[in-house]
Design an enzyme around this catalytic site. Structure first.
Site, PDB file in Angstrom:
ATOM      1  N   GLU A 237       0.874  -1.179   0.000  1.00  0.00           N
ATOM      2  CA  GLU A 237       0.000   0.000   0.000  1.00  0.00           C
ATOM      3  C   GLU A 237       0.905   1.220   0.000  1.00  0.00           C
ATOM      4  OE1 GLU A 237      -3.251  -0.004  -0.193  1.00  0.00           O
ATOM      5  OE2 GLU A 237      -3.616  -2.149   0.025  1.00  0.00           O
ATOM      6  N   CYS A 271      -2.127   9.512   2.149  1.00  0.00           N
ATOM      7  CA  CYS A 271      -1.600   8.945   0.901  1.00  0.00           C
ATOM      8  C   CYS A 271      -2.507   9.225  -0.284  1.00  0.00           C
ATOM      9  CB  CYS A 271      -1.407   7.443   1.069  1.00  0.00           C
ATOM     10  SG  CYS A 271      -2.886   6.623   1.656  1.00  0.00           S
TER      11      CYS A 271
HETATM   12  P1  NAD Z   1       7.824   4.995   6.945  1.00  0.00           P
HETATM   13  O1  NAD Z   1       9.171   5.520   6.651  1.00  0.00           O
HETATM   14  O2  NAD Z   1       7.281   5.205   8.289  1.00  0.00           O
HETATM   15  O3  NAD Z   1       7.794   3.486   6.596  1.00  0.00           O
HETATM   16  C1  NAD Z   1       6.696   2.646   6.849  1.00  0.00           C
HETATM   17  C2  NAD Z   1       7.173   1.382   7.526  1.00  0.00           C
HETATM   18  O4  NAD Z   1       8.348   0.881   6.899  1.00  0.00           O
HETATM   19  C3  NAD Z   1       7.550   1.588   8.995  1.00  0.00           C
HETATM   20  O5  NAD Z   1       6.967   0.561   9.763  1.00  0.00           O
HETATM   21  C4  NAD Z   1       9.045   1.503   9.002  1.00  0.00           C
HETATM   22  O6  NAD Z   1       9.564   0.961  10.196  1.00  0.00           O
HETATM   23  C5  NAD Z   1       9.347   0.601   7.851  1.00  0.00           C
HETATM   24  N1  NAD Z   1      10.649   0.909   7.279  1.00  0.00           N
HETATM   25  C6  NAD Z   1      11.163   2.134   7.038  1.00  0.00           C
HETATM   26  N2  NAD Z   1      12.388   2.032   6.494  1.00  0.00           N
HETATM   27  C7  NAD Z   1      12.650   0.711   6.373  1.00  0.00           C
HETATM   28  C8  NAD Z   1      13.753  -0.047   5.858  1.00  0.00           C
HETATM   29  N3  NAD Z   1      14.824   0.546   5.359  1.00  0.00           N
HETATM   30  N4  NAD Z   1      13.666  -1.389   5.898  1.00  0.00           N
HETATM   31  C9  NAD Z   1      12.568  -1.995   6.373  1.00  0.00           C
HETATM   32  N5  NAD Z   1      11.512  -1.331   6.878  1.00  0.00           N
HETATM   33  C10 NAD Z   1      11.543   0.002   6.877  1.00  0.00           C
HETATM   34  O7  NAD Z   1       6.730   5.523   5.950  1.00  0.00           O
HETATM   35  P2  NAD Z   1       6.804   6.812   5.094  1.00  0.00           P
HETATM   36  O8  NAD Z   1       7.633   6.604   3.899  1.00  0.00           O
HETATM   37  O9  NAD Z   1       7.134   7.992   5.914  1.00  0.00           O
HETATM   38  O10 NAD Z   1       5.267   6.919   4.636  1.00  0.00           O
HETATM   39  C11 NAD Z   1       4.910   7.816   3.695  1.00  0.00           C
HETATM   40  C12 NAD Z   1       4.608   7.111   2.392  1.00  0.00           C
HETATM   41  O11 NAD Z   1       3.679   6.072   2.606  1.00  0.00           O
HETATM   42  C13 NAD Z   1       3.971   8.036   1.395  1.00  0.00           C
HETATM   43  O12 NAD Z   1       4.463   7.763   0.122  1.00  0.00           O
HETATM   44  C14 NAD Z   1       2.511   7.685   1.474  1.00  0.00           C
HETATM   45  O13 NAD Z   1       1.771   7.993   0.318  1.00  0.00           O
HETATM   46  C15 NAD Z   1       2.570   6.212   1.739  1.00  0.00           C
HETATM   47  N6  NAD Z   1       1.380   5.757   2.409  1.00  0.00           N
HETATM   48  C16 NAD Z   1       0.559   4.918   1.750  1.00  0.00           C
HETATM   49  C17 NAD Z   1      -0.614   4.501   2.346  1.00  0.00           C
HETATM   50  C18 NAD Z   1      -1.582   3.587   1.648  1.00  0.00           C
HETATM   51  O14 NAD Z   1      -2.488   3.101   2.308  1.00  0.00           O
HETATM   52  N7  NAD Z   1      -1.439   3.336   0.366  1.00  0.00           N
HETATM   53  C19 NAD Z   1      -0.928   4.950   3.612  1.00  0.00           C
HETATM   54  C20 NAD Z   1      -0.052   5.788   4.261  1.00  0.00           C
HETATM   55  C21 NAD Z   1       1.122   6.184   3.663  1.00  0.00           C
END
Ligand code: NAD
Length: 541
Positions: A237, A271
């Site tokens: 997602e 998102c």
């Molecule tokens: P984030 O950096 O918080 O990452 C999400 C998850 O990934 C966390 O649990 C984190 O611990 C894990 N993570 C981060 N880096 C990692 C790595 N190197 N290795 C393994 N796991 C890792 O999330 P974000 O990037 O700040 O979120 C924003 C993005 O998410 C935007 O692009 C947004 O559009 C998208 N988003 C999508 C949805 C959806 O439902 N489609 C919902 C919310 C956010």
């Protein structure tokens, strides 16, 4: 304080201070939790309807009772208002659970799959809804509750066990979710891993039956690579550069209010919020006027004095959004103020003149509202496809015909016509991306399906052996002819790919796609009708 399993007490008196501090799970413990939920899955009890229902009911009350905790956690993590917390987190999850409870029995039932051939029908073909197994759910921070517990609801309903890894960014929410899961659910089946990259990396080394990830595309690649090592299926997602289109025939006041609301909500950290708005030049002044009017109405004392307006989740996110704003070559029409100490970014409307502007080349995931004037709908559609061909969402404001045209000439995970965000709020609609905005979907039935394997099953009766012996060697021409008679369907199209003419005759004589058994029935019905007509005719003579 010790948090034992809650029996039937209504726990509303806890505060954030009563919860253990956010602590990363020791990496050595992660394989232990993994083995535990696999072991539980292998007891087969999580498959039982009664088990699923009980867990979902307990989760319902776990969330309901923790509402004050969740409200304060979201206030601490994101400055989120109680109103937004209820409609997009607490109430959202509670309703999802009730919707799931109402339907889970129906969805988990075996589905018969009637075959076209009479012989195959005798094998009672059916689809069994098998749980995938032990799954890993990796949540994110912008709607930390619904984007983490939402998939968990689907996993429980499908009969899976799960390890949940909430975001390390929204730590207060992660603490409350751990509390809810540990105190509401079967600890043998549902576990929490807290932490960031090291803990997620440790979890990704293990073999899961599914990984459900919400977050950004860069991390999604890491997840996919790790999953590929075990051939584990993933649901991703992700985000996208979502367009909003306002045509010259749109109700500009309506469009301005609805789009602005979507950007004020969670301070645009959504998102599916629109990343840029393309407005037909003819209605640009009216649209901007109504945006200003709506801003004044929604936040009469400005954004900073507005207790309902969220803050950026972290200084990293603040800096990222601010840099996009600093680098724009556009003209700021409203807003533009920021305050690092408070992680505050004012809702900011910027008129830009190029799709290459800093505000359009990346997903803003913040309260920035770039407006790109366009000549007409054709240009808007062309640019939407150029800027990001497969965004997560799309919004279009225009006449019915214009909206239909936008829908038929673009792609996106979902879309709301004459509104923003709405399509994603219904549990009856699957939520998910397309292309690089994600793969797989969830919510309601889609949540159940995403953690379910459709297992095809047939049962061949022993008495059919005589009939089936035609399939055994030694193969002969006679046997092949018999097989063809039993199996072959007949095309209702010619070599040029055109439907064959012949209408009734073709249909009645079984030359349609339904095969001989359907034709037999139709033939019998036709003969019956002819017989009745002949009788009626004879009786009149
Ligand atoms: P984030 O950096 O918080 O990452 C999400 C998850 O990934 C966390 O649990 C984190 O611990 C894990 N993570 C981060 N880096 C990692 C790595 N190197 N290795 C393994 N796991 C890792 O999330 P974000 O990037 O700040 O979120 C924003 C993005 O998410 C935007 O692009 C947004 O559009 C998208 N988003 C999508 C949805 C959806 O439902 N489609 C919902 C919310 C956010």
């Amino acid at each position: 304080m010790v948090f034992g399993r809650r029996v039937d007490t209504v726990v509303t008196s806890y505060t954030q201070d009563d919860l253990p501090p956010f602590t990363a799970t020791p990496e050595a413990e992660i394989p232990v939790l993994h083995d535990r939920v696999i072991h539980k899955f292998n007891t087969h009890t999580t498959r039982l309807l009664a088990y699923r229902v009980k867990q979902l009911r307990q989760l319902y009350w776990g969330i309901k009772d923790a509402e004050p905790l969740l409200t304060s956690a979201l206030q601490l993590d994101l400055g989120k208002s109680a109103f937004e917390t209820y409609i997009s987190e607490v109430g959202w999850c509670l309703n999802d659970i009730l919707f799931m409870l109402k339907n889970v029995e129906k969805w988990m039932r075996d589905e018969s799959a009637p075959d076209q051939s009479l012989t195959n029908k005798l094998m009672r073909p059916m689809i069994r809804k098998d749980p995938l197994g032990a799954v890993l759910i990796i949540g994110t921070w912008n709607f930390p509750i619904n984007l983490t517990l939402g998939p968990l609801i689907g996993a429980i309903a499908a009969g899976c066990t799960a390890v949940v890894k909430p975001s390390e960014v929204s730590t207060n929410c992660s603490r409350v979710m751990q509390y809810i899961i540990e105190n509401s659910l079967d600890p043998e089946a549902y576990q929490v891993v807290q932490g960031g990259i090291p803990e997620t990396t440790a979890a990704l080394k293990l073999k899961w039956d599914k990984i459900f990830y919400t977050g950004n595309a860069a991390v999604a690649k890491i997840i996919s690579k790790a999953a590929a090592e075990h051939l584990t299926p993933v649901t991703l997602e992700l985000g996208g550069k979502n367009p909003a289109i306002v045509s010259k025939n749109a109700d500009t006041r309506l469009a301005a209010r609805r789009l602005l609301w979507a950007k004020l909500f969670n301070a645009g950290q959504i998102c599916i919020s629109h990343n840029y708005t393309m407005v037909d030049k003819e209605v640009l002044p009216a649209f901007i006027h109504h945006l200003g009017e709506a801003l004044q109405e929604f936040q009469p004392k400005g954004a900073k004095g507005n207790a309902d307006y969220s803050r950026m989740v972290s200084s990293k996110q603040f800096q990222r959004v601010k840099a996009m704003l600093d680098n724009t070559r556009g003209n700021i029409l409203f807003g533009g103020n920021t305050d690092e100490k408070e992680l505050f970014i004012e809702p900011t409307v910027i008129q830009v003149d190029s799709p290459q502007d800093s505000l359009l080349v990346d997903e803003s995931f913040g309260p920035l509202i770039p407006i790109l004037p366009v000549e007409n709908l054709d240009e808007a559609i062309r640019l939407a496809n150029e800027i990001h061909a497969t965004p997560l969402a799309l919004y279009t404001f225009g006449t019915k015909a214009e909206n239909a045209r936008v829908l038929s000439q673009t792609r996106s995970g979902g879309a709301s016509m004459n509104d923003s965000l709405f399509h994603a709020s219904l549990p009856t609609l699957a939520f998910g991306g397309v292309g690089d905005s994600g793969s797989g979907a969830y919510r309601g039935k889609a949540s159940f399906d995403t953690f379910t394997h459709c297992r095809s099953v047939t049962t061949t009766p022993g008495w059919m052996e005589g009939m089936l012996s035609v399939r055994y060697p030694p193969y002969t021409d006679k046997k092949l002819k018999q097989m063809k008679g039993m199996q072959d369907l007949v095309p209702d199209f010619d070599r040029e790919g055109n439907a064959k003419n012949g209408g009734m005759v073709w249909w009645v004589f079984g030359l349609g796609s339904k095969g001989w058994s359907g034709a037999g029935l139709r033939w019998a019905v036709l003969m019956g009708v002819v017989a009745v007509l002949v009788r009626v005719r004879m009786s009149r003579l």
